[in-house]
Design a protein around this motif. Structure first.
Motif, PDB file in Angstrom:
ATOM      1  N   UNK A 196       0.813  -1.215   0.000  1.00  0.00           N
ATOM      2  CA  UNK A 196       0.000   0.000   0.000  1.00  0.00           C
ATOM      3  C   UNK A 196       0.847   1.266   0.000  1.00  0.00           C
ATOM      4  N   UNK A 197       2.033   1.180   0.544  1.00  0.00           N
ATOM      5  CA  UNK A 197       2.894   2.354   0.634  1.00  0.00           C
ATOM      6  C   UNK A 197       3.577   2.659  -0.687  1.00  0.00           C
ATOM      7  N   UNK A 198       3.993   1.615  -1.407  1.00  0.00           N
ATOM      8  CA  UNK A 198       4.788   1.790  -2.621  1.00  0.00           C
ATOM      9  C   UNK A 198       3.956   1.848  -3.898  1.00  0.00           C
ATOM     10  N   UNK A 199       2.648   1.555  -3.827  1.00  0.00           N
ATOM     11  CA  UNK A 199       1.814   1.555  -5.025  1.00  0.00           C
ATOM     12  C   UNK A 199       0.723   2.619  -4.909  1.00  0.00           C
ATOM     13  N   UNK A 200       0.659   3.495  -5.892  1.00  0.00           N
ATOM     14  CA  UNK A 200      -0.373   4.524  -5.976  1.00  0.00           C
ATOM     15  C   UNK A 200      -1.222   4.273  -7.218  1.00  0.00           C
ATOM     16  N   UNK A 201      -2.549   4.157  -7.023  1.00  0.00           N
ATOM     17  CA  UNK A 201      -3.486   3.926  -8.123  1.00  0.00           C
ATOM     18  C   UNK A 201      -4.360   5.166  -8.304  1.00  0.00           C
ATOM     19  N   UNK A 202      -4.549   5.589  -9.552  1.00  0.00           N
ATOM     20  CA  UNK A 202      -5.447   6.711  -9.858  1.00  0.00           C
ATOM     21  C   UNK A 202      -6.394   6.290 -10.980  1.00  0.00           C
ATOM     22  N   UNK A 203      -7.694   6.432 -10.727  1.00  0.00           N
ATOM     23  CA  UNK A 203      -8.707   6.121 -11.730  1.00  0.00           C
ATOM     24  C   UNK A 203      -9.417   7.391 -12.171  1.00  0.00           C
ATOM     25  N   UNK A 204      -9.413   7.655 -13.475  1.00  0.00           N
ATOM     26  CA  UNK A 204     -10.185   8.752 -14.051  1.00  0.00           C
ATOM     27  C   UNK A 204     -11.511   8.167 -14.544  1.00  0.00           C
ATOM     28  N   UNK A 205     -12.650   8.578 -13.997  1.00  0.00           N
ATOM     29  CA  UNK A 205     -13.927   7.981 -14.418  1.00  0.00           C
ATOM     30  C   UNK A 205     -14.189   8.173 -15.906  1.00  0.00           C
ATOM     31  N   UNK A 206     -14.475   7.086 -16.605  1.00  0.00           N
ATOM     32  CA  UNK A 206     -14.802   7.157 -18.031  1.00  0.00           C
ATOM     33  C   UNK A 206     -16.197   7.724 -18.233  1.00  0.00           C
ATOM     34  N   UNK A 207     -16.401   8.370 -19.368  1.00  0.00           N
ATOM     35  CA  UNK A 207     -17.735   8.821 -19.741  1.00  0.00           C
ATOM     36  C   UNK A 207     -18.586   7.615 -20.115  1.00  0.00           C
ATOM     37  N   UNK A 208     -19.845   7.631 -19.704  1.00  0.00           N
ATOM     38  CA  UNK A 208     -20.779   6.562 -20.072  1.00  0.00           C
ATOM     39  C   UNK A 208     -21.490   7.001 -21.339  1.00  0.00           C
ATOM     40  N   UNK A 209     -20.814   6.771 -22.462  1.00  0.00           N
ATOM     41  CA  UNK A 209     -21.304   7.232 -23.757  1.00  0.00           C
ATOM     42  C   UNK A 209     -20.618   6.391 -24.816  1.00  0.00           C
ATOM     43  N   UNK A 210     -21.267   6.107 -25.943  1.00  0.00           N
ATOM     44  CA  UNK A 210     -20.583   5.336 -26.996  1.00  0.00           C
ATOM     45  C   UNK A 210     -19.250   5.980 -27.367  1.00  0.00           C
ATOM     46  N   UNK A 211     -18.223   5.159 -27.510  1.00  0.00           N
ATOM     47  CA  UNK A 211     -16.866   5.672 -27.681  1.00  0.00           C
ATOM     48  C   UNK A 211     -16.713   6.502 -28.952  1.00  0.00           C
ATOM     49  N   UNK A 212     -17.453   6.145 -30.015  1.00  0.00           N
ATOM     50  CA  UNK A 212     -17.311   6.889 -31.258  1.00  0.00           C
ATOM     51  C   UNK A 212     -17.880   8.304 -31.145  1.00  0.00           C
ATOM     52  N   UNK A 213     -18.696   8.565 -30.112  1.00  0.00           N
ATOM     53  CA  UNK A 213     -19.254   9.900 -29.926  1.00  0.00           C
ATOM     54  C   UNK A 213     -18.295  10.826 -29.173  1.00  0.00           C
ATOM     55  N   UNK A 214     -17.313  10.246 -28.492  1.00  0.00           N
ATOM     56  CA  UNK A 214     -16.322  11.041 -27.773  1.00  0.00           C
ATOM     57  C   UNK A 214     -14.971  10.321 -27.852  1.00  0.00           C
ATOM     58  N   UNK A 215     -14.406  10.251 -29.051  1.00  0.00           N
ATOM     59  CA  UNK A 215     -13.248   9.379 -29.262  1.00  0.00           C
ATOM     60  C   UNK A 215     -11.974   9.812 -28.553  1.00  0.00           C
ATOM     61  N   UNK A 216     -11.910  11.037 -28.091  1.00  0.00           N
ATOM     62  CA  UNK A 216     -10.737  11.471 -27.325  1.00  0.00           C
ATOM     63  C   UNK A 216     -10.743  10.867 -25.927  1.00  0.00           C
ATOM     64  N   UNK A 217     -11.913  10.384 -25.515  1.00  0.00           N
ATOM     65  CA  UNK A 217     -12.085   9.748 -24.206  1.00  0.00           C
ATOM     66  C   UNK A 217     -11.477  10.629 -23.118  1.00  0.00           C
ATOM     67  N   UNK A 218     -10.705  10.055 -22.203  1.00  0.00           N
ATOM     68  CA  UNK A 218     -10.139  10.837 -21.096  1.00  0.00           C
ATOM     69  C   UNK A 218      -8.623  11.014 -21.239  1.00  0.00           C
ATOM     70  N   UNK A 219      -8.167  11.042 -22.495  1.00  0.00           N
ATOM     71  CA  UNK A 219      -6.716  11.148 -22.711  1.00  0.00           C
ATOM     72  C   UNK A 219      -6.130  12.417 -22.102  1.00  0.00           C
ATOM     73  N   UNK A 220      -6.851  13.523 -22.183  1.00  0.00           N
ATOM     74  CA  UNK A 220      -6.327  14.778 -21.636  1.00  0.00           C
ATOM     75  C   UNK A 220      -6.249  14.729 -20.114  1.00  0.00           C
ATOM     76  N   UNK A 221      -7.310  14.213 -19.497  1.00  0.00           N
ATOM     77  CA  UNK A 221      -7.331  14.154 -18.024  1.00  0.00           C
ATOM     78  C   UNK A 221      -6.273  13.193 -17.480  1.00  0.00           C
ATOM     79  N   UNK A 222      -6.105  12.048 -18.161  1.00  0.00           N
ATOM     80  CA  UNK A 222      -5.047  11.119 -17.754  1.00  0.00           C
ATOM     81  C   UNK A 222      -3.696  11.822 -17.826  1.00  0.00           C
TER      82      UNK A 222
END
Length: 363
Positions: A196-222
């Motif tokens: 727990x000390x040496x591992x850091x996990x970060x999750x950016x919530x994905x949009x709940x939308x068809x991928x072709x409608x927002x193909x950039x997804x969360x690349x900027x936020x990541x």
């Protein structure tokens, strides 16, 4: 139609095998990483309760949906097969249910719906008293599912295990659609951290939308958070997964996929600057392709190319940036050589069970 005809030939007065319901993995039942529980709820209504659009056969359902919308298989809406007006196969008390998925990410949520008495993700309406089992146990740490047919693979000697032993501080980030790939899968189908000390996990919530409608997804936020982590100096090994080429590529929408790949290109440009600022090394690769080969060749009786929804078999690149090294070349090299490569760059002894590093020894 081949499956339905095969079943019809088997059936007699004592045996009745049928496809009872169905739908595409991106529409019902098979959500992953708890990104979209309504998908699982929709699957429960279709498979368990028999509530959904009715058809006389799976063949009719698939052909109708394709004709109406041109939908590819993974995006098929749910359907229920009926005899007259009654569903041929709702799930009832006393039934046996086997989930024969091998891979665990899209299997776990429906397992919870069947296994858990105290369940609050959606209203199941009724929970049939069934014998439920998975093909294997998809998460041994969380006991999902409780019963299974074969022992899950025991994955040992992962890269994280080795780095943790050496006190290496790790950082893993992605959006929900691939968060488990840089955590659960990465650590050998293990939901818990090794340290727990040496591992850091970060999750950016994905949009709940068809991928072709927002193909950039969360690349900027990541990239925002990844670049900040790179330049912070707190971590010696960082990893991410940009889902765009895979998830948007699966849709069969070429224009959207081009945008998705361009979004990752923009993100990598920003990552390169952060790597330069931190005087770090960047490794770029992929687990498989989808944006590289998006259509199957049409069969003689088909007029158009169909979207290729399976993973492609082309080799993936392995690129090293900001390191004065030479890489080995050969057809027998692949993803399994990367762990030792990472350790060599970190000046850490690789595990003896691993395939060798991709770095050529200095002459």
């Amino acid at each position: 139609d081949e499956i339905e005809n095969f079943m019809n030939d088997l059936n007699d007065d004592t045996f009745d095998a049928r496809i009872a319901s169905g739908g595409g993995r991106m529409q019902i039942t098979m959500d992953r990483y708890e990104a979209n529980w309504p998908m699982v709820e929709e699957g429960w209504k279709i498979h368990v309760l028999g509530e959904g659009r009715k058809f006389k056969s799976a063949t009719e359902a698939i052909e109708t949906y394709r004709k109406e919308t041109g939908v590819v298989d993974q995006d098929l809406p749910g359907f229920v097969i009926v005899d007259g007006e009654e569903p041929v196969g709702t799930i009832e008390d006393g039934d046996s249910v086997i989930l024969f998925n091998f891979r665990g990410d899209r299997a776990q949520e429906i397992c919870k719906a069947f296994d858990e008495e105290e369940f609050d993700k959606f209203d199941r309406v009724r929970k049939p008293d069934v014998k439920f089992a998975g093909m294997l146990q998809y998460d041994a740490d969380l006991n999902i599912p409780k019963k299974y047919l074969t022992e899950p693979p025991k994955i040992k000697y992962t890269l994280t295990e080795q780095l943790v032993k050496e006190g290496i501080n790790e950082y893993a980030i992605s959006e929900t659609q691939k968060y488990g790939h840089v955590t659960y899968f990465w650590n050998g189908n293990r939901s818990e951290k090794f340290d727990d000390t040496l591992e850091t996990y970060v999750e950016i919530p994905s949009d709940v939308i068809p991928f072709e409608q927002r193909p950039w997804m969360k690349s900027a936020e990541i990239t925002d958070q990844l670049c900040e982590a790179i330049t912070s100096g707190e971590y010696q090994f960082l990893r991410t997964n940009y889902p765009n080429g895979d998830m948007v590529g699966h849709t069969g929408n070429l224009e959207a996929t081009i945008i998705g790949v361009e979004a990752v290109d923009l993100a990598l440009g920003r990552v390169l600057k952060a790597v330069d600022q931190a005087n770090a090394i960047l490794l770029i690769t992929a687990d498989h392709g989808n944006a590289d080969e998006m259509y199957d060749k049409p069969k003689p009786d088909e007029a158009v190319h169909k979207a290729k929804t399976s993973h492609t078999l082309n080799k993936v690149p392995f690129i090293v940036y900001n390191a004065d090294i030479e890489l080995k070349q050969g057809d027998d090299l692949g993803l399994s050589n990367i762990a030792a490569t990472v350790c060599q760059l970190l000046d850490v002894k690789p595990n003896e069970h691993w395939n060798p590093s991709l770095i050529e020894e200095a002459k």
